[in-house]
Design a protein around this motif. Sequence first.
Motif, PDB file in Angstrom:
ATOM      1  N   LEU A  20     -14.828 -54.051 -10.925  1.00 28.76           N
ATOM      2  CA  LEU A  20     -15.047 -52.762 -10.270  1.00 28.76           C
ATOM      3  C   LEU A  20     -14.404 -52.784  -8.893  1.00 28.76           C
ATOM      4  O   LEU A  20     -14.747 -53.623  -8.048  1.00 28.76           O
ATOM      5  CB  LEU A  20     -16.543 -52.496 -10.134  1.00 28.76           C
ATOM      6  CG  LEU A  20     -17.303 -52.397 -11.452  1.00 28.76           C
ATOM      7  CD1 LEU A  20     -18.781 -52.172 -11.184  1.00 28.76           C
ATOM      8  CD2 LEU A  20     -16.748 -51.266 -12.301  1.00 28.76           C
ATOM      9  N   VAL A  21     -13.476 -51.880  -8.680  1.00 24.23           N
ATOM     10  CA  VAL A  21     -12.758 -51.847  -7.414  1.00 24.23           C
ATOM     11  C   VAL A  21     -12.893 -50.461  -6.799  1.00 24.23           C
ATOM     12  O   VAL A  21     -12.585 -49.452  -7.434  1.00 24.23           O
ATOM     13  CB  VAL A  21     -11.263 -52.187  -7.624  1.00 24.23           C
ATOM     14  CG1 VAL A  21     -10.494 -52.035  -6.319  1.00 24.23           C
ATOM     15  CG2 VAL A  21     -11.118 -53.600  -8.167  1.00 24.23           C
ATOM     16  N   LYS A  22     -13.369 -50.422  -5.572  1.00 22.77           N
ATOM     17  CA  LYS A  22     -13.538 -49.145  -4.887  1.00 22.77           C
ATOM     18  C   LYS A  22     -12.534 -49.054  -3.750  1.00 22.77           C
ATOM     19  O   LYS A  22     -12.302 -50.039  -3.043  1.00 22.77           O
ATOM     20  CB  LYS A  22     -14.962 -49.052  -4.332  1.00 22.77           C
ATOM     21  CG  LYS A  22     -15.288 -47.720  -3.701  1.00 22.77           C
ATOM     22  CD  LYS A  22     -16.703 -47.717  -3.144  1.00 22.77           C
ATOM     23  CE  LYS A  22     -17.119 -46.315  -2.730  1.00 22.77           C
ATOM     24  NZ  LYS A  22     -18.444 -46.294  -2.100  1.00 22.77           N
TER      25      LYS A  22
ATOM     26  N   ASN B  51     -11.915 -52.048  -1.018  1.00 24.41           N
ATOM     27  CA  ASN B  51     -13.128 -52.591  -0.439  1.00 24.41           C
ATOM     28  C   ASN B  51     -13.019 -54.115  -0.422  1.00 24.41           C
ATOM     29  O   ASN B  51     -12.783 -54.733  -1.453  1.00 24.41           O
ATOM     30  CB  ASN B  51     -14.332 -52.146  -1.281  1.00 24.41           C
ATOM     31  CG  ASN B  51     -15.631 -52.735  -0.778  1.00 24.41           C
ATOM     32  OD1 ASN B  51     -15.859 -52.776   0.427  1.00 24.41           O
ATOM     33  ND2 ASN B  51     -16.456 -53.191  -1.694  1.00 24.41           N
TER      34      ASN B  51
ATOM     35  N   ASP C  94     -14.407 -56.479  -2.991  1.00 27.17           N
ATOM     36  CA  ASP C  94     -13.876 -56.336  -4.353  1.00 27.17           C
ATOM     37  C   ASP C  94     -12.657 -57.234  -4.583  1.00 27.17           C
ATOM     38  O   ASP C  94     -12.341 -57.581  -5.722  1.00 27.17           O
ATOM     39  CB  ASP C  94     -13.523 -54.867  -4.637  1.00 27.17           C
ATOM     40  CG  ASP C  94     -14.731 -53.952  -4.490  1.00 27.17           C
ATOM     41  OD1 ASP C  94     -15.851 -54.477  -4.356  1.00 27.17           O
ATOM     42  OD2 ASP C  94     -14.558 -52.722  -4.494  1.00 27.17           O
TER      43      ASP C  94
ATOM     44  N   LEU D  49     -11.478 -51.252 -12.896  1.00 31.48           N
ATOM     45  CA  LEU D  49     -12.069 -49.917 -13.076  1.00 31.48           C
ATOM     46  C   LEU D  49     -12.385 -49.311 -11.717  1.00 31.48           C
ATOM     47  O   LEU D  49     -13.101 -49.907 -10.910  1.00 31.48           O
ATOM     48  CB  LEU D  49     -13.349 -50.007 -13.928  1.00 31.48           C
ATOM     49  CG  LEU D  49     -14.192 -48.729 -14.045  1.00 31.48           C
ATOM     50  CD1 LEU D  49     -13.398 -47.573 -14.661  1.00 31.48           C
ATOM     51  CD2 LEU D  49     -15.450 -48.993 -14.874  1.00 31.48           C
ATOM     52  N   THR D  50     -11.833 -48.143 -11.466  1.00 32.98           N
ATOM     53  CA  THR D  50     -12.041 -47.458 -10.193  1.00 32.98           C
ATOM     54  C   THR D  50     -12.460 -46.021 -10.447  1.00 32.98           C
ATOM     55  O   THR D  50     -11.889 -45.348 -11.304  1.00 32.98           O
ATOM     56  CB  THR D  50     -10.728 -47.423  -9.381  1.00 32.98           C
ATOM     57  OG1 THR D  50     -10.350 -48.760  -9.062  1.00 32.98           O
ATOM     58  CG2 THR D  50     -10.891 -46.630  -8.078  1.00 32.98           C
ATOM     59  N   MET D  51     -13.458 -45.562  -9.708  1.00 26.18           N
ATOM     60  CA  MET D  51     -13.728 -44.134  -9.671  1.00 26.18           C
ATOM     61  C   MET D  51     -13.354 -43.671  -8.275  1.00 26.18           C
ATOM     62  O   MET D  51     -13.827 -44.233  -7.292  1.00 26.18           O
ATOM     63  CB  MET D  51     -15.220 -43.868  -9.931  1.00 26.18           C
ATOM     64  CG  MET D  51     -15.625 -42.434  -9.698  1.00 26.18           C
ATOM     65  SD  MET D  51     -17.417 -42.209  -9.851  1.00 26.18           S
ATOM     66  CE  MET D  51     -17.734 -41.347  -8.307  1.00 26.18           C
TER      67      MET D  51
ATOM     68  N   LEU E 105     -19.626 -44.499 -13.816  1.00 25.05           N
ATOM     69  CA  LEU E 105     -19.076 -45.831 -14.094  1.00 25.05           C
ATOM     70  C   LEU E 105     -19.691 -46.421 -15.365  1.00 25.05           C
ATOM     71  O   LEU E 105     -19.003 -47.094 -16.143  1.00 25.05           O
ATOM     72  CB  LEU E 105     -19.288 -46.767 -12.900  1.00 25.05           C
ATOM     73  CG  LEU E 105     -18.410 -46.472 -11.677  1.00 25.05           C
ATOM     74  CD1 LEU E 105     -18.796 -47.372 -10.508  1.00 25.05           C
ATOM     75  CD2 LEU E 105     -16.919 -46.650 -11.997  1.00 25.05           C
TER      76      LEU E 105
ATOM     77  N   ALA F  80     -18.351 -57.112  -9.784  1.00 28.27           N
ATOM     78  CA  ALA F  80     -18.288 -56.149  -8.687  1.00 28.27           C
ATOM     79  C   ALA F  80     -18.402 -56.885  -7.366  1.00 28.27           C
ATOM     80  O   ALA F  80     -18.788 -58.048  -7.324  1.00 28.27           O
ATOM     81  CB  ALA F  80     -19.427 -55.137  -8.814  1.00 28.27           C
ATOM     82  N   GLY F  81     -18.070 -56.194  -6.279  1.00 27.88           N
ATOM     83  CA  GLY F  81     -18.371 -56.708  -4.961  1.00 27.88           C
ATOM     84  C   GLY F  81     -19.866 -56.541  -4.714  1.00 27.88           C
ATOM     85  O   GLY F  81     -20.518 -55.720  -5.354  1.00 27.88           O
ATOM     86  N   ALA F  82     -20.427 -57.319  -3.795  1.00 29.87           N
ATOM     87  CA  ALA F  82     -21.858 -57.199  -3.515  1.00 29.87           C
ATOM     88  C   ALA F  82     -22.174 -55.883  -2.812  1.00 29.87           C
ATOM     89  O   ALA F  82     -23.231 -55.292  -3.007  1.00 29.87           O
ATOM     90  CB  ALA F  82     -22.341 -58.370  -2.673  1.00 29.87           C
TER      91      ALA F  82
ATOM     92  N   ARG G 186     -22.284 -49.246   2.208  1.00 30.29           N
ATOM     93  CA  ARG G 186     -23.090 -50.465   2.329  1.00 30.29           C
ATOM     94  C   ARG G 186     -24.419 -50.327   1.605  1.00 30.29           C
ATOM     95  O   ARG G 186     -25.439 -50.832   2.084  1.00 30.29           O
ATOM     96  CB  ARG G 186     -23.354 -50.804   3.804  1.00 30.29           C
ATOM     97  CG  ARG G 186     -22.126 -51.203   4.562  1.00 30.29           C
ATOM     98  CD  ARG G 186     -22.448 -51.972   5.820  1.00 30.29           C
ATOM     99  NE  ARG G 186     -22.809 -53.348   5.515  1.00 30.29           N
ATOM    100  CZ  ARG G 186     -23.025 -54.268   6.450  1.00 30.29           C
ATOM    101  NH1 ARG G 186     -22.942 -53.967   7.715  1.00 30.29           N
ATOM    102  NH2 ARG G 186     -23.336 -55.500   6.108  1.00 30.29           N
ATOM    103  N   VAL G 187     -24.413 -49.639   0.474  1.00 31.28           N
ATOM    104  CA  VAL G 187     -25.697 -49.422  -0.189  1.00 31.28           C
ATOM    105  C   VAL G 187     -26.146 -50.613  -1.033  1.00 31.28           C
ATOM    106  O   VAL G 187     -27.325 -50.828  -1.225  1.00 31.28           O
ATOM    107  CB  VAL G 187     -25.715 -48.120  -1.012  1.00 31.28           C
ATOM    108  CG1 VAL G 187     -25.878 -46.932  -0.110  1.00 31.28           C
ATOM    109  CG2 VAL G 187     -24.464 -47.966  -1.856  1.00 31.28           C
TER     110      VAL G 187
ATOM    111  N   VAL H  79     -26.219 -51.171  -4.165  1.00 29.13           N
ATOM    112  CA  VAL H  79     -27.092 -50.824  -5.287  1.00 29.13           C
ATOM    113  C   VAL H  79     -26.367 -50.686  -6.619  1.00 29.13           C
ATOM    114  O   VAL H  79     -26.988 -50.781  -7.675  1.00 29.13           O
ATOM    115  CB  VAL H  79     -27.860 -49.505  -5.026  1.00 29.13           C
ATOM    116  CG1 VAL H  79     -28.835 -49.678  -3.881  1.00 29.13           C
ATOM    117  CG2 VAL H  79     -26.918 -48.344  -4.747  1.00 29.13           C
TER     118      VAL H  79
ATOM    119  N   PRO I 180     -24.335 -52.466  -8.631  1.00 25.91           N
ATOM    120  CA  PRO I 180     -24.414 -53.439  -9.722  1.00 25.91           C
ATOM    121  C   PRO I 180     -25.741 -53.374 -10.503  1.00 25.91           C
ATOM    122  O   PRO I 180     -25.735 -53.368 -11.734  1.00 25.91           O
ATOM    123  CB  PRO I 180     -24.233 -54.780  -8.996  1.00 25.91           C
ATOM    124  CG  PRO I 180     -23.365 -54.415  -7.822  1.00 25.91           C
ATOM    125  CD  PRO I 180     -23.878 -53.081  -7.372  1.00 25.91           C
TER     126      PRO I 180
END
Lengths: 316, 259
Positions: free
Chosen positions: B6-8, B36, B39, B60-62, B102, B116-118, B124-125, B127, B129
């Motif tokens: 997952l890449v944002k 990010n 990521d 996967l990016t949204m 997603l 995913a990234g943490a 900075r939520v 949440v 994952p």
Amino acid sequence: MAEVLVVVEASASAGVKKVTLEMLTFARTLGTPSAVVLGEAGDITAKLAEFGAEKIYVAAGEDIDGYLVSPKATVLAALVQQVQPAAVLLGSTQEGKEIAGRLAVKLDNGLLTDAVAIDADGTATQAIFAGSALVKSKVTRGLPIVTIRPNSTTPSPAPAAGTVEQLTVSVSDADKLTKVVERVAEKKGSRPELTEASIVVSGGRGVASADNFKLVEELADLLGGAVGASRAAVDSGFYPHQFQVGQTGKTVSPQLYLALGISGAIQHRAGMQTSKTIVAVNKDPEAPIFELADYGVVGDLFKVVPQAADEIRKRK
Amino acid sequence: MNIVVLVKQVPDSGAERTLSASDNTVERASASNVINEMDEYAIEEALKIKEAHGGEVTVLTMGPAGATESIRKALSMGPDKAVHVTDDALHGSCAVATSKVLAAALGTLNADLIIAGAESTDGRVQVLPHMLAERLGIAALTGARKLTVDGSQLTVERQTDEGYEVVTAATPAVVSVWDTINEPRYPSFKGIMAAKKKPVQTLTLAELGVDAGEVGTAGATSAVIEFSKRPARSGGTKVTDEGDGGTQLVSYLTAEKFV
Ligand SMILES: Cc1cc2nc3c(=O)[nH]c(=O)nc-3n(C[C@H](O)[C@H](O)[C@H](O)COP(=O)(O)OP(=O)(O)OC[C@H]3O[C@@H](n4cnc5c(N)ncnc54)[C@H](O)[C@@H]3O)c2cc1C
Ligand SMILES: Nc1ncnc2c1ncn2[C@@H]1O[C@H](COP(=O)(O)O)[C@@H](O)[C@H]1O
């Protein structure tokens, strides 16, 4: 008044964490605080009652402790459906946010993270973009599910009944997919928790070695504070990552933040610029940290810090 | 192993960031946008697992159309292909809606492992994952500083304030990683050239079967109602050490009642 559920943050070593008492203090403006202990309650119930918990719900046992987060969210969702609270408050910690995220999905409900204040109607204040801006936000679907950042308010006692009610833990197999097989505590002595400490003394690349971090620790101990580090110090192996302050580390908001040998890069500021008082020691008079320091000493930290430590000992 | 990362795309945290004046959403159009940071560690971890165990890595990016730039950059590190969920109706999506979209996209990808990234640096939520694991009914091993893959068995050292926890699960699972887990590679020139030809599939909400009213500003579960810049901090007293800097410092701390 409706109940407000406060999900308790506690640790084996320190007991009830300060953020829990802050949440109980905030909860009183929203309704009647109820504490929710997800794990063994041990002897913490008296403290929860002292700070306003009318009821204390306890969900304990292997199904809670043996797996990651998921069972806790399931128990909490069931409790929310049962008592229809005015709001749910959790700590803005890794686990607090994770439980909040699952709860929000289960209830198809909004959530707000990293709040530094919450009004009576559930409106939350959040510091965003490295603490450079403030927003007020509201949950627009469902009840306010809000995670509270440590050191957001001064906890005040307000003794309440603290009636303990055991919850039945009923979780599905889907909640047991991730097992916790071991919990390892890495030594950090008796210092206060970084995010909750009222004084934080941090060292950066200027500290120059892991061994020299003893200087930072010594000053922190004399002031009763926690130790933090910049990313450059962590990346260089001077200090462990869980003490990193900044964008990719912890956000701290103490009464006093002392930066030793830290330049003050924007990503470091992200984690500390809401501190009440900032003090810096840096040999470079142009270091950006001085732009935000209430008090700055331009000088060599290897001279200034030991002298300061001696002076504090003298004055004690 | 079929891995999805997952890449944002986020506004650069080293530059000025703001909210858009019209609707209080993160200003992305005029920002300098980057992957990010966390990521990149997720991508690196996926590539290492592929190198050791074989398989395929999908990004996967949204995000808005402009996110293709970050997708190509991600591909230049080595992943095989990408899926870009993009739709004007997604503008202003909250975390709850993002996880819905997603999860729908992941439903089409049949991943054994989702990395995913943490956390992302804009919200900075931290949440997404767990939200995804909740929706997909699969395991979540979050906050990893170490990941070991043994067949279908995953073991993670999860970083905590006290130290770490060892957590285990079988695939399929979501893993989120901190920047302590590895050192992301730089894209090579060859990688950059190859990325231009790698397949990037775009998906709209209609193609995912997600109703536009459930996402974006229309379906948001929370709203920013007020935005203000904090007054910048200004420097205070600055003294130069002339042999008594430490003593002066303590005088200040004493006056401020910290000593
Ligand atoms: C996406 C991203 C995320 C990041 N996240 C973080 C984060 O979470 N936390 C973080 O801290 N950084 C973070 N950074 C890194 C950040 O940009 C800086 O590189 C880092 O903060 C620098 O650390 P420093 O101030 O210790 O080192 P430097 O910038 O090298 O500064 C060292 C300072 O010490 C001073 N000094 C040296 N010797 C002495 C001496 N003897 N006495 C007194 N002063 C001395 C020097 O004058 C200098 O100002 C991030 C960067 C990026 C790109
Ligand atoms: N729009 C998005 N597209 C792809 N991945 C995302 C998106 N938003 C969040 N993520 C992933 O979820 C992680 C945690 O994000 P967050 O929960 O927003 O802090 C990020 O590091 C990404 O890996």
